[in-house]
Design a protein around this motif. Structure first.
Motif, mmCIF file in Angstrom:
data_model
loop_
_atom_site.group_PDB
_atom_site.id
_atom_site.type_symbol
_atom_site.label_atom_id
_atom_site.label_comp_id
_atom_site.label_asym_id
_atom_site.label_seq_id
_atom_site.Cartn_x
_atom_site.Cartn_y
_atom_site.Cartn_z
ATOM 1 N N SER A 136 4.348 0.777 0.424
ATOM 2 C CA SER A 136 3.292 0.381 -0.497
ATOM 3 C C SER A 136 2.287 1.508 -0.704
ATOM 4 C CB SER A 136 2.595 -0.853 0.072
ATOM 5 O OG SER A 136 1.694 -1.349 -0.855
ATOM 6 N N LYS A 137 1.627 1.496 -1.849
ATOM 7 C CA LYS A 137 0.650 2.534 -2.202
ATOM 8 C C LYS A 137 -0.771 2.035 -1.938
ATOM 9 C CE LYS A 137 3.678 5.458 -3.614
ATOM 10 N NZ LYS A 137 3.936 6.674 -2.875
ATOM 11 N N TYR A 138 -1.612 2.979 -1.540
ATOM 12 C CA TYR A 138 -2.994 2.675 -1.198
ATOM 13 C C TYR A 138 -3.937 3.457 -2.110
ATOM 14 C CZ TYR A 138 -1.250 0.151 2.783
ATOM 15 O OH TYR A 138 -0.601 -0.771 3.561
ATOM 16 N N GLY A 139 -5.209 3.051 -2.116
ATOM 17 C CA GLY A 139 -6.211 3.679 -2.957
ATOM 18 C C GLY A 139 -6.261 5.186 -2.818
ATOM 19 N N LYS A 140 -6.119 5.678 -1.608
ATOM 20 C CA LYS A 140 -6.143 7.122 -1.359
ATOM 21 C C LYS A 140 -5.063 7.827 -2.174
ATOM 22 C CE LYS A 140 -5.738 10.421 2.422
ATOM 23 N NZ LYS A 140 -4.468 11.013 2.653
ATOM 24 N N GLU A 141 -3.882 7.232 -2.245
ATOM 25 C CA GLU A 141 -2.771 7.831 -2.982
ATOM 26 C C GLU A 141 -3.007 7.815 -4.491
ATOM 27 O OE1 GLU A 141 1.083 6.813 -0.406
ATOM 28 O OE2 GLU A 141 -0.306 5.124 -0.706
ATOM 29 N N ALA A 195 0.472 -5.020 -7.947
ATOM 30 C CA ALA A 195 0.545 -5.619 -9.276
ATOM 31 C C ALA A 195 0.461 -7.123 -9.050
ATOM 32 C CB ALA A 195 1.844 -5.235 -9.963
ATOM 33 N N ALA A 196 -0.370 -7.796 -9.829
ATOM 34 C CA ALA A 196 -0.578 -9.235 -9.630
ATOM 35 C C ALA A 196 -0.322 -9.984 -10.927
ATOM 36 C CB ALA A 196 -1.999 -9.503 -9.143
ATOM 37 N N GLN A 197 0.440 -11.035 -10.803
ATOM 38 C CA GLN A 197 0.777 -11.857 -11.957
ATOM 39 C C GLN A 197 0.430 -13.298 -11.635
ATOM 40 O OE1 GLN A 197 4.971 -12.077 -12.596
ATOM 41 N NE2 GLN A 197 4.778 -12.981 -14.602
ATOM 42 N N GLU A 198 -0.213 -13.968 -12.590
ATOM 43 C CA GLU A 198 -0.545 -15.377 -12.391
ATOM 44 C C GLU A 198 0.246 -16.216 -13.372
ATOM 45 O OE1 GLU A 198 -4.766 -15.939 -12.535
ATOM 46 O OE2 GLU A 198 -5.087 -14.735 -10.749
ATOM 47 N N LEU A 247 -0.278 -20.119 -9.697
ATOM 48 C CA LEU A 247 0.331 -19.346 -8.629
ATOM 49 C C LEU A 247 0.158 -17.865 -8.924
ATOM 50 C CD1 LEU A 247 3.681 -21.322 -8.361
ATOM 51 C CD2 LEU A 247 1.671 -21.551 -6.901
ATOM 52 N N ARG A 248 -0.124 -17.096 -7.896
ATOM 53 C CA ARG A 248 -0.271 -15.655 -8.070
ATOM 54 C C ARG A 248 0.819 -14.959 -7.278
ATOM 55 N NH1 ARG A 248 -5.363 -13.165 -5.639
ATOM 56 N NH2 ARG A 248 -3.979 -12.557 -3.968
ATOM 57 N N TYR A 249 1.507 -14.049 -7.936
ATOM 58 C CA TYR A 249 2.551 -13.248 -7.310
ATOM 59 C C TYR A 249 2.043 -11.820 -7.194
ATOM 60 C CZ TYR A 249 5.377 -17.239 -8.727
ATOM 61 O OH TYR A 249 5.858 -18.499 -8.906
ATOM 62 N N ASP A 250 1.929 -11.319 -5.977
ATOM 63 C CA ASP A 250 1.484 -9.948 -5.741
ATOM 64 C C ASP A 250 2.683 -9.110 -5.331
ATOM 65 O OD1 ASP A 250 -1.006 -11.039 -6.110
ATOM 66 O OD2 ASP A 250 -1.562 -10.992 -4.002
ATOM 67 N N THR A 251 2.799 -7.940 -5.945
ATOM 68 C CA THR A 251 3.903 -7.039 -5.649
ATOM 69 C C THR A 251 3.338 -5.665 -5.313
ATOM 70 O OG1 THR A 251 5.218 -8.213 -7.299
ATOM 71 C CG2 THR A 251 6.075 -6.115 -6.509
ATOM 72 N N PRO A 252 3.561 -5.162 -4.103
ATOM 73 C CA PRO A 252 3.058 -3.834 -3.735
ATOM 74 C C PRO A 252 3.611 -2.750 -4.655
ATOM 75 C CG PRO A 252 3.812 -5.014 -1.792
ATOM 76 C CD PRO A 252 4.259 -5.805 -2.990
ATOM 77 N N LEU A 253 2.799 -1.744 -4.904
ATOM 78 C CA LEU A 253 3.227 -0.616 -5.736
ATOM 79 C C LEU A 253 4.112 0.317 -4.927
ATOM 80 C CD1 LEU A 253 -0.119 0.298 -7.537
ATOM 81 C CD2 LEU A 253 1.558 -1.462 -8.101
ATOM 82 N N ILE A 254 5.102 0.903 -5.614
ATOM 83 C CA ILE A 254 5.975 1.862 -4.937
ATOM 84 C C ILE A 254 5.867 3.256 -5.546
ATOM 85 C CG2 ILE A 254 7.589 0.106 -4.144
ATOM 86 C CD1 ILE A 254 9.496 1.023 -6.411
ATOM 87 N N GLY A 255 5.135 3.397 -6.651
ATOM 88 C CA GLY A 255 5.010 4.717 -7.263
ATOM 89 C C GLY A 255 4.090 4.722 -8.460
ATOM 90 N N PHE A 256 3.947 5.912 -9.039
ATOM 91 C CA PHE A 256 3.095 6.123 -10.202
ATOM 92 C C PHE A 256 3.851 6.999 -11.197
ATOM 93 C CE2 PHE A 256 0.173 6.250 -6.457
ATOM 94 C CZ PHE A 256 -0.422 5.015 -6.646
ATOM 95 N N GLY A 257 3.422 6.988 -12.435
ATOM 96 C CA GLY A 257 3.973 7.850 -13.468
ATOM 97 C C GLY A 257 3.033 7.887 -14.650
#
Length: 135
Positions: free
Chosen positions: A2-7, A100-103, A111-121
């Motif tokens: 997962s990606k963090y604010g620092k990244e 990423a959060a989807q309601e 219902l809220r579905y949270d999905t950790p980020l794996i990258g950027f572009g």
């Protein structure tokens, strides 16, 4: 993974071609058993940022392209810009997990579905910065 604010801060700093006027989009991908990555639909605009301090998460809300258009988040057609997310970034958020959060509404419950980020572009031509998550 997962990606963090620092990244995220490091990503913006490392790429001067990512303009503050760029809009944030969620790009969902599928990774097969051989590690091949394919996009899973169109990139979707981030329409709201929510800080969840107890969970140490920064939630980047988007509306799924398959929704009925009556999301609890409607009303943010412009989307979130890189400038807006940069303005929110503080030292406290460096250790927060970005998701990423989807309601979705179903049976009278949201219902809220949270999905950790794996990258950027980014796409310079489209003035978009992508946050990438796995489906």
């Amino acid at each position: 993974m997962s990606k963090y604010g620092k990244e995220l801060i490091e990503e913006f700093a490392a790429h001067s071609d990512i303009g503050d006027h760029f809009r944030l989009h969620v790009l969902k991908v599928v990774i097969d058993t051989e590690g091949q990555i394919t996009e899973s639909g169109a990139a979707l605009p981030v329409i709201k940022v929510e800080i969840d301090a107890p969970s140490k998460e920064c939630l980047l809300h988007y509306v799924d392209e398959n929704s009925d258009g009556k999301s609890v988040l409607e009303g943010a057609e412009e989307g979130v810009s890189v400038a807006q997310i940069k303005a929110m970034m503080t030292n406290a958020l460096k250790g927060y997990e970005f998701c990423a959060a989807q309601e979705r509404e179903g049976d009278g419950v949201i219902l809220r579905y949270d999905t950790p980020l794996i990258g950027f572009g980014e796409s310079i031509e489209q003035n978009c910065f992508f946050i990438i998550c796995q489906v």
